[in-house]
Design a protein around this motif. Structure first.
Motif, PDB file in Angstrom:
ATOM      1  N   ALA A 244       0.787  -0.982  -0.163  1.00  0.00           N
ATOM      2  CA  ALA A 244       0.055  -0.134  -0.169  1.00  0.00           C
ATOM      3  C   ALA A 244       1.292   0.919   0.377  1.00  0.00           C
ATOM      4  O   ALA A 244       0.258   2.066  -0.327  1.00  0.00           O
ATOM      5  CB  ALA A 244      -0.480   0.127   1.293  1.00  0.00           C
ATOM      6  N   ASP A 245       2.277   1.275   0.127  1.00  0.00           N
ATOM      7  CA  ASP A 245       2.329   2.185   0.701  1.00  0.00           C
ATOM      8  C   ASP A 245       3.580   2.941  -0.786  1.00  0.00           C
ATOM      9  O   ASP A 245       3.537   4.334  -1.455  1.00  0.00           O
ATOM     10  CB  ASP A 245       4.473   2.047   0.745  1.00  0.00           C
ATOM     11  CG  ASP A 245       5.448   3.165   1.007  1.00  0.00           C
ATOM     12  OD1 ASP A 245       4.982   4.111   1.366  1.00  0.00           O
ATOM     13  OD2 ASP A 245       6.724   3.047   0.156  1.00  0.00           O
ATOM     14  N   THR A 246       2.415   2.309  -1.961  1.00  0.00           N
ATOM     15  CA  THR A 246       2.787   2.925  -3.640  1.00  0.00           C
ATOM     16  C   THR A 246       1.919   3.835  -3.879  1.00  0.00           C
ATOM     17  O   THR A 246       2.101   4.442  -5.026  1.00  0.00           O
ATOM     18  CB  THR A 246       2.893   1.615  -4.493  1.00  0.00           C
ATOM     19  OG1 THR A 246       1.695   1.249  -4.697  1.00  0.00           O
ATOM     20  CG2 THR A 246       3.647   0.191  -4.000  1.00  0.00           C
ATOM     21  N   VAL A 247       0.784   4.154  -2.463  1.00  0.00           N
ATOM     22  CA  VAL A 247       0.201   4.935  -2.938  1.00  0.00           C
ATOM     23  C   VAL A 247      -0.213   5.780  -2.231  1.00  0.00           C
ATOM     24  O   VAL A 247      -0.233   7.599  -1.710  1.00  0.00           O
ATOM     25  CB  VAL A 247      -1.367   4.235  -3.008  1.00  0.00           C
ATOM     26  CG1 VAL A 247      -1.328   3.986  -4.711  1.00  0.00           C
ATOM     27  CG2 VAL A 247      -1.911   3.762  -2.234  1.00  0.00           C
ATOM     28  N   MET A 248       0.492   6.122  -0.667  1.00  0.00           N
ATOM     29  CA  MET A 248       0.126   6.655   0.119  1.00  0.00           C
ATOM     30  C   MET A 248       1.460   7.457   1.328  1.00  0.00           C
ATOM     31  O   MET A 248       2.310   5.365   1.529  1.00  0.00           O
ATOM     32  CB  MET A 248      -0.434   6.311   1.259  1.00  0.00           C
ATOM     33  CG  MET A 248      -0.833   4.913   1.912  1.00  0.00           C
ATOM     34  SD  MET A 248      -2.351   5.106   2.881  1.00  0.00           S
ATOM     35  CE  MET A 248      -4.194   5.160   1.366  1.00  0.00           C
ATOM     36  N   VAL A 250       1.701   6.801   4.981  1.00  0.00           N
ATOM     37  CA  VAL A 250       0.621   6.692   5.722  1.00  0.00           C
ATOM     38  C   VAL A 250       1.354   5.215   5.897  1.00  0.00           C
ATOM     39  O   VAL A 250       1.571   4.445   6.935  1.00  0.00           O
ATOM     40  CB  VAL A 250      -0.438   6.714   6.176  1.00  0.00           C
ATOM     41  CG1 VAL A 250      -1.488   6.243   7.419  1.00  0.00           C
ATOM     42  CG2 VAL A 250      -0.486   8.472   6.321  1.00  0.00           C
ATOM     43  N   SER A 251       1.259   4.118   5.186  1.00  0.00           N
ATOM     44  CA  SER A 251       1.541   2.803   5.224  1.00  0.00           C
ATOM     45  C   SER A 251       2.846   2.658   5.372  1.00  0.00           C
ATOM     46  O   SER A 251       2.767   0.978   5.428  1.00  0.00           O
ATOM     47  CB  SER A 251       0.877   2.022   3.698  1.00  0.00           C
ATOM     48  OG  SER A 251      -0.484   2.268   3.499  1.00  0.00           O
ATOM     49  N   CYS A 298      -2.498   8.055  15.400  1.00  0.00           N
ATOM     50  CA  CYS A 298      -1.471   9.091  16.287  1.00  0.00           C
ATOM     51  C   CYS A 298      -1.465  10.024  15.119  1.00  0.00           C
ATOM     52  O   CYS A 298      -1.285  11.268  15.203  1.00  0.00           O
ATOM     53  CB  CYS A 298      -1.695   9.258  17.267  1.00  0.00           C
ATOM     54  SG  CYS A 298      -2.465   8.170  18.118  1.00  0.00           S
ATOM     55  N   ILE A 299      -0.117   9.576  14.658  1.00  0.00           N
ATOM     56  CA  ILE A 299       1.434   9.697  13.591  1.00  0.00           C
ATOM     57  C   ILE A 299       0.689  11.383  12.516  1.00  0.00           C
ATOM     58  O   ILE A 299       0.480  11.817  12.384  1.00  0.00           O
ATOM     59  CB  ILE A 299       1.840   9.601  13.146  1.00  0.00           C
ATOM     60  CG1 ILE A 299       3.036   9.052  14.612  1.00  0.00           C
ATOM     61  CG2 ILE A 299       3.201  10.240  12.653  1.00  0.00           C
ATOM     62  CD1 ILE A 299       4.108   8.157  15.016  1.00  0.00           C
ATOM     63  N   SER A 334       7.494  15.609   7.461  1.00  0.00           N
ATOM     64  CA  SER A 334       8.204  16.109   7.747  1.00  0.00           C
ATOM     65  C   SER A 334       7.437  15.088   9.121  1.00  0.00           C
ATOM     66  O   SER A 334       8.246  15.100   9.829  1.00  0.00           O
ATOM     67  CB  SER A 334       8.777  17.586   8.421  1.00  0.00           C
ATOM     68  OG  SER A 334       7.545  18.537   8.656  1.00  0.00           O
ATOM     69  N   VAL A 335       6.477  15.352   9.382  1.00  0.00           N
ATOM     70  CA  VAL A 335       6.291  15.214  10.771  1.00  0.00           C
ATOM     71  C   VAL A 335       6.160  13.344  10.215  1.00  0.00           C
ATOM     72  O   VAL A 335       6.508  12.156  11.330  1.00  0.00           O
ATOM     73  CB  VAL A 335       4.671  15.218  10.695  1.00  0.00           C
ATOM     74  CG1 VAL A 335       3.953  13.868  11.776  1.00  0.00           C
ATOM     75  CG2 VAL A 335       4.788  16.829  11.318  1.00  0.00           C
ATOM     76  N   LEU A 336       5.978  12.803   9.062  1.00  0.00           N
ATOM     77  CA  LEU A 336       5.900  11.360   9.075  1.00  0.00           C
ATOM     78  C   LEU A 336       7.582  10.980   8.723  1.00  0.00           C
ATOM     79  O   LEU A 336       7.420   9.495   9.366  1.00  0.00           O
ATOM     80  CB  LEU A 336       4.814  11.259   7.534  1.00  0.00           C
ATOM     81  CG  LEU A 336       3.538  11.406   7.945  1.00  0.00           C
ATOM     82  CD1 LEU A 336       3.309  11.072   6.625  1.00  0.00           C
ATOM     83  CD2 LEU A 336       2.525  10.490   8.891  1.00  0.00           C
TER      84      LEU A 336
END
Length: 461
Positions: A244-248, A250-251, A298-299, A334-336
């Protein structure tokens, strides 16, 4: 007498030809045509013509600008005689329709000249523009002087019949823009162009291979019962997050939290004196899942709050091919990325302290012997994913060389994870061979993980 009359008629005729005719009072001689996309009492709401009675907006009227020698001028309003023609342009066979949105923070500007020609200003990438996350925009476009606009941009003119304009409301992003549909010539893109080849051929192909690699790891650890323990469930969850990291982003954050949970589990097992705890793997997986997803949510919520509440310069994607949409800014990213950096530092501490603990151990129990292989896999995964994260971070600098390197490193990361988790472990390949009945019965079983030696003996391997 006859000659005198003839001379008088010649004089009168000459004066009549030198006197100007009275100007047309209805102005039809200088009437220009402007194409409007929707009906007179309609405007565009999310690409749909909607009556003005259903909106709170006023009727769209074209604002004309006068062309100068070195550009256009808006110092004084110009209002020529014009008529609105309703309808969208009919492009020729060698043209295609293109949507342009003129809004506050976009890269496009639209202007209607006094001749009825639509002028489209777009960013000249070699002058005065900034690129952020693949989005080009003008520097302080709202306060920019029109002369500066002509200096740092290039423009294209579209006569009547090749465009239509209207007011557009983009309810999703709460934007009011000037919309234009134009007919642009088809451009034949050469496959020798490195940037086009990388974005439209190599990058999608590498993404497909990466997704397939992660999917193989997830399926293997989910299907084989012997691998469906706590470590196997963590590997499955982590690889699904990498897919799923290919689109966001957060993943990706969730994947690093799963790696952090795996590192903690291995570290805690070697640290604990009593490894025979009365907690099943299923219950442990629920605990670790709660930690991973609660931390991720949360993050991610903090990043979203920072973007909408604290971001001062929100980048917008779009403008020509599709309606403009807000994208995450530097503050949210930067938060992520800072959170991922903290997990990497914690995982490094887990790896160093666990390695030191293993060196000091004189004897190994059966569980410690099994966890030794899990620790080795954790170290490899930690190294590979950390390099991939660093490559992703450097690619945000918008240098083409770094972006191309990240495309290659992203593929190498997926292939290496597939090797580390599946083909690089004798235990997994042995179980795959046993399940698929594709191994020789005389295969050497030395070096297998604990438990598989008895399985091999009982199975006749």
């Amino acid at each position: 007498m006859y000659y005198l009359a003839s001379a008088l008629l010649i004089v009168i005729g000459t004066l009549g030809t030198n006197c100007p005719l009275p100007a047309s009072t209805d102005g039809r001689a200088s009437l220009i045509s402007v194409a409007k996309c929707c009906e007179q009492n309609e405007l565009l709401v999310d690409d749909t013509c909607t009556p003005l009675t259903e909106t709170n907006e006023t009727e769209w009227k074209p604002e004309f600008v006068e062309e100068k020698v070195n550009g256009i001028s808006r110092d004084r309003p110009v209002q020529p005689n014009y008529q609105l023609k309703i309808g969208r342009p009919k492009c020729q066979s060698n043209e295609h329709q293109w949507n342009v949105y003129h809004y506050r923070s976009g890269e496009d500007r639209l202007a209607i000249l006094t001749t009825g020609v639509l002028r489209h200003y777009t960013t000249d990438l070699t002058k005065g523009s900034q690129e952020y996350n693949g989005v080009f925009k003008f520097n302080d476009a709202d306060s920019m002087d029109e002369d500066d606009l002509d200096t740092i941009s290039i423009h294209y003119d579209y006569p009547f019949g090749h465009y239509c304009a209207d007011k557009a409301i983009l309810s999703r992003d709460r934007l009011i823009a000037t919309y234009a549909m134009i007919c642009v010539p088809d451009v034949v893109v050469k496959w020798s162009d490195t940037n086009y080849l990388m974005k439209h051929a190599i990058d999608p192909t590498f993404h497909a291979i990466s997704i397939a690699s992660y999917l193989v790891v997830a399926v293997v650890y989910f299907v084989l019962p012997q691998l469906r323990d706590l470590v196997g469930n963590m590997i499955t969850s982590m690889t699904l997050c990498l897919i799923a990291d290919t689109v966001m982003y957060v993943s990706l954050l969730a994947a690093f939290f799963w790696l952090n949970a795996l590192g903690y589990y291995v570290w805690n097992t070697f640290r604990s004196r009593n490894v025979f705890l009365r907690v099943t793997d299923g219950r442990k997986y629920c605990y670790y899942s709660t930690y991973v997803w609660a931390s991720t949510i949360c993050i991610a919520g903090t990043a979203i709050f920072a973007h909408f509440a604290l971001e001062t310069n929100k980048p917008v994607v779009g403008g020509m091919i599709y309606p403009p949409q807000e994208t995450i800014g530097w503050l949210g990213i930067s938060v992520l990325f800072t959170s991922i950096a903290f997990t990497i530092m914690i995982d490094l501490c887990f790896a160093l302290t666990t390695a030191n603990r293993i060196k000091r151990m004189s004897t190994y129990g059966r569980i410690h012997h099994k966890m030794k292989y899990s620790f080795r896999m954790f170290v490899f995964l930690f190294t590979i994913m950390s390099i991939g994260w660093l490559s992703l971070l450097l690619s945000q600098l918008n240098y083409k060389a770094l972006e191309y390197c990240h495309v290659v490193i992203n593929l190498l990361q997926a292939i290496l994870i597939l090797y580390v988790c599946v083909f690089g472990q004798r235990r997994v390949t042995f179980l795959l061979g046993k399940t698929c009945n594709c191994c020789n019965s005389e295969e050497n079983i030395e070096g297998l993980d604990w438990g598989e030696e008895m399985t091999a003996i009982n199975a006749g391997y």
